[in-house]
Write a protein that holds these residues in place. Sequence first.
Motif, PDB file in Angstrom:
ATOM      1  N   TYR A  76     -12.281   4.067  -0.248  1.00  0.00           N
ATOM      2  CA  TYR A  76     -11.105   3.445   0.350  1.00  0.00           C
ATOM      3  C   TYR A  76     -11.082   3.608   1.869  1.00  0.00           C
ATOM      4  O   TYR A  76     -10.613   2.713   2.584  1.00  0.00           O
TER       5      TYR A  76
ATOM      6  N   TYR B 161      -5.590  -4.176  -4.779  1.00  0.00           N
ATOM      7  CA  TYR B 161      -7.028  -4.221  -5.016  1.00  0.00           C
ATOM      8  C   TYR B 161      -7.561  -5.653  -5.019  1.00  0.00           C
ATOM      9  O   TYR B 161      -8.670  -5.914  -4.546  1.00  0.00           O
TER      10      TYR B 161
ATOM     11  N   GLU C 108       0.826  -1.208   0.000  1.00  0.00           N
ATOM     12  CA  GLU C 108       0.000   0.000   0.000  1.00  0.00           C
ATOM     13  C   GLU C 108       0.860   1.258   0.000  1.00  0.00           C
ATOM     14  O   GLU C 108       0.578   2.215  -0.732  1.00  0.00           O
TER      15      GLU C 108
END
Length: 220
Positions: free
Chosen positions: A183, A58, A22
């Motif tokens: 998100y 994802y 991330e």
Amino acid sequence: MDFFNAQSIFFTVLEYKMSYLEFFAVITGIISVILSAKASIWSWPAGIVNVFLSAFLYYQTQLYPDMFLMVFFFITNIMGWWRWANPKPEEEDKNKELKISFMPLKQFLLLLIVGIAGTLLMGTLARQLHNWLPLLFNLPSAYPFVDSFIFVMSVITTFLMIQKRVECWIIWLLIDIVATYLYFLKGIKFMGIEYFIFTIIAGFALWNWIKEYRSYSKIT
């Protein structure tokens, strides 16, 4: 340490566990968008690195339309890189790159209608992925219609960006706002912060591209 595993923790800040995946997906994404806002051709190679990393993230967070979007982005980043670097003589700006331009209003409105229809279709398909392909998608798609909106509108906007259309930043603003909400809702908070930053950058980019477009008339 598995770099591409979203559970491999890089560091912890304010009790939020940040994975390597991330963190570096966000950093390369911010670099790419800042370069795009400046109409820099180097936004495209930076984007290639970003979409490669983001696709893994994802998939592991069940944002499947976003994952498919990264495959599309990988291809279009290569296309955009070539298009900006190889304009026709009448399309060149002072840097010998493609000029910024506006598109006809009717065409822009038509694209928005197509985007809404595409979102409904894509969302319906995404909602069934775990039923159709259980070996690949063992969990249901998270927020399929919101995620599909990001997918469809990003596809449309990317083609506008390849052509250096000012309107691409209007749509990016809308996409970034929706993505920020999604998100944070999904728990990938650093990605949410990234898209909040993207929203600010998109506003600057819209202003900057309009400013550069207006500068062409002063030159001629």
